[in-house]
Design a protein around this motif. Sequence first.
Motif, PDB file in Angstrom:
ATOM      1  N   GLN A 446      26.689   7.166   4.468  1.00 34.61           N
ATOM      2  CA  GLN A 446      27.841   7.212   5.427  1.00 34.61           C
ATOM      3  C   GLN A 446      28.880   6.747   4.896  1.00 34.61           C
ATOM      4  N   ARG A 447      28.847   5.700   3.835  1.00 36.25           N
ATOM      5  CA  ARG A 447      30.030   5.046   3.380  1.00 36.25           C
ATOM      6  C   ARG A 447      30.062   5.355   1.944  1.00 36.25           C
ATOM      7  N   ALA A 448      29.444   6.395   1.268  1.00 35.72           N
ATOM      8  CA  ALA A 448      29.461   6.866   0.056  1.00 35.72           C
ATOM      9  C   ALA A 448      30.868   7.034  -0.467  1.00 35.72           C
ATOM     10  N   SER A 449      31.703   7.846   0.414  1.00 37.21           N
ATOM     11  CA  SER A 449      32.934   8.406   0.138  1.00 37.21           C
ATOM     12  C   SER A 449      33.887   7.270  -0.138  1.00 37.21           C
ATOM     13  N   LYS A 452      32.219   4.509  -3.409  1.00 35.65           N
ATOM     14  CA  LYS A 452      31.748   4.943  -4.405  1.00 35.65           C
ATOM     15  C   LYS A 452      32.348   4.140  -5.838  1.00 35.65           C
ATOM     16  N   LEU A 453      33.702   3.833  -5.808  1.00 32.55           N
ATOM     17  CA  LEU A 453      34.204   3.430  -6.996  1.00 32.55           C
ATOM     18  C   LEU A 453      33.710   1.963  -7.075  1.00 32.55           C
ATOM     19  N   LYS A 454      33.721   1.272  -5.810  1.00 31.94           N
ATOM     20  CA  LYS A 454      33.335  -0.241  -5.957  1.00 31.94           C
ATOM     21  C   LYS A 454      31.758  -0.094  -6.263  1.00 31.94           C
ATOM     22  N   TYR A 455      30.908   0.532  -5.936  1.00 31.28           N
ATOM     23  CA  TYR A 455      29.711   0.660  -6.267  1.00 31.28           C
ATOM     24  C   TYR A 455      29.436   0.817  -7.950  1.00 31.28           C
ATOM     25  N   GLU A 456      30.088   1.572  -8.312  1.00 29.93           N
ATOM     26  CA  GLU A 456      29.960   1.946  -9.808  1.00 29.93           C
ATOM     27  C   GLU A 456      30.409   1.015 -10.828  1.00 29.93           C
ATOM     28  N   GLN A 457      31.534   0.016 -10.259  1.00 33.67           N
ATOM     29  CA  GLN A 457      32.087  -1.176 -10.932  1.00 33.67           C
ATOM     30  C   GLN A 457      30.832  -2.217 -11.026  1.00 33.67           C
TER      31      GLN A 457
END
Length: 699
Positions: A446-449, A452-457
């Motif tokens: 639900q929160r992927a959109s 996403k940037l924060k998760y990749e960092q």
Amino acid sequence: MKYKHLFIGSLILLMCCGKQRKEKDTNMDTQAVTINQWIDAARDSTELDLNHRKAYLKRATEMAFAITNDTLRLDHLSRISLAYKRLNDSLGFRKMNERVVQLSKKGRLYKALGESHWDMAAFLKSHGVMDSAYFHYQKAHKSFQMLPVDSTSLSLRGRILYGMGNIQEYFQDFLGAEVHITEALRIFEDLEDYRRIYNCNNLLGIVSNGMNNHPKSLEYYQKAGYYIKKFVSENQQDLLWENKNNIAHVFLKDGQYLKAKEAYSELFSDKALQKENPALYNKVTLSLGHVLFKGNSNFPKAEELVRQAVTLNDSMGFSEDQARAKQFYSEIIAAKGDSLKAKRYALESLKISKETLNTNRHLEVLRFLTSLDSENAVAYSNEFYDLSEKVKVEERAQRDKFARIRLETDEVISQNEALTRGKFIWTLVALGLLLAGIAIYIIFAQRASNNKLKYEQKQQEANQEIYNLMLSQQGKFEEGKQLEKKRISEELHDGVLGEMLGIRLFLSGLNDKADEDAVEQRAGLIEKLREVEEDIRGISHELSDASYQKFYNFIVSLEDLIHTISESSGMKCSLTYDETVDWDDLEGDIKINAYRIVQESLKNCVKHAEAESAEVKFMLREEMLQLTISDNGVGFDSNKGKKGIGFRNLLSRVQKMGGTLHIDSAKGKGTTLTVTLEPKYIVRQDPKEAPERKVMVNV
């Protein structure tokens, strides 16, 4: 006709097999008789010197190992180990006992294994090493638990439990002793073994008395007295007298002076006791006098009896009971007002208590002197406090030892229970993780959109951290691998190559021989190669320094090593060592490195020095251990030349032990290698601090 011939042939075959079986049984019986005769000769032939008696045991050992039946072979070896014990050959007993233990484990013969641990426990107990004796009792009990349940195995378990409780009572671990003795009592009651029922009740009476539970103690002693009459014994009358004395002592300790007086008076008037057991009669005399004094019933008679006991103790040499007698006499004299004379007798009692290591009496006398000698009351009080605290610490330490031993024995049961619980817990954890994973997936979906940037960092930072950790771990792994390669290199060079050199030299001398002796020697060398194979296998399985702690019989191992090198190379070798040093109690790291240093040095004497003789000395010099290996070989210039791997290994081993290495050599003058290091021992209890416990509760 055809079937008739088959029947006759089968019958003849059966008769031949039966004859061979009968001849084999006869041969085994003859061997058993011969072995028993040799053991009896070694054990009982006091007219022979010790060397001849040991020679009989050696012959019995060789014949016993030739027996194919494992049970019979172990039975003979057990009797041989006990014969060594009877000859006071502690080393021979320990070596044979260890061989029996190993063979029993290998064959899973639990009765022989338990009896071997039992023998070792009895040996250690006789030498005052009570905690180690308890350990072997525990091992014996574990072995007997593996036997099928019958009257024999139950009796063995009960006797071991009684032995464990006896040691715990000695260290005043009364709760632990009560548990084991009560369990033993239930077994003997089921077996109707009245003698051992008496023993258990008597020891439970001592335990209860030690816990100041006088009613329970009296109950156990009365039960013990009842069971004395239910079995036949040569010393039955002595047991009855001791039982009455124990009951009287409980009355005295409980302050029931009238009952104590009646019980002691009955024993005191028994003329048979006075004649047949003067030691017990003297204790009764002293106790009766003390009861009369404490009960204020007959002061002059009390003084007369106690004085009589003091005199008899001096004349009969009862030094242990004399401390109690002189303390009681001092109390009576002090009550009469003669404090100077009372102090003299109290100090004599204190001295005897210290000499006989009677801690309880020592404390009692210190308490009495505190009130008797006011000038030195503070000093006596401080000594009482220090000794009392020391006793408490020692008792607590012993109880902790027993707890650790019991914990090790129950570890398997605990592990099984833990596995059962673990399966249930892991099932719940797996289910919880599954549900948590589903929930996390839904949330992240639900929160992927938005994230996403924060998760990749964060993922990139985590990957970088993992990479750094992997680099660090790889460096540590390479460092550990190099250290292990160095250690294995030392073991292969110092141990295996030394053995291989000896075998090669021996085989070189046998190349041109084809007689039976040469064949037999080659077979022995093949067995040596098998042992080298075992050494290599042992090196591959050594994962920690703890294996060095199992290096037993250090001097015997050195003697075997030197004998093997001497036999294989033709070089005369000798070993001299300081007999005052407890070599087997040295730390394992010292023993294994010293052994390898001797092995590498003697190998160099054969291989490089071309020596005709070598001498090994291991002595204690000014509180330092000094290992010296000298030879009469060609020598070398110690200040020149390249140092090989052998020298580097020697230096490495000396540095591991924290010692120093000195080499004195010159061309044509031989070589002397000296290693000096501090002696470090495994901590053990001094046997003098663990004298044997008497049966009497008031000794």
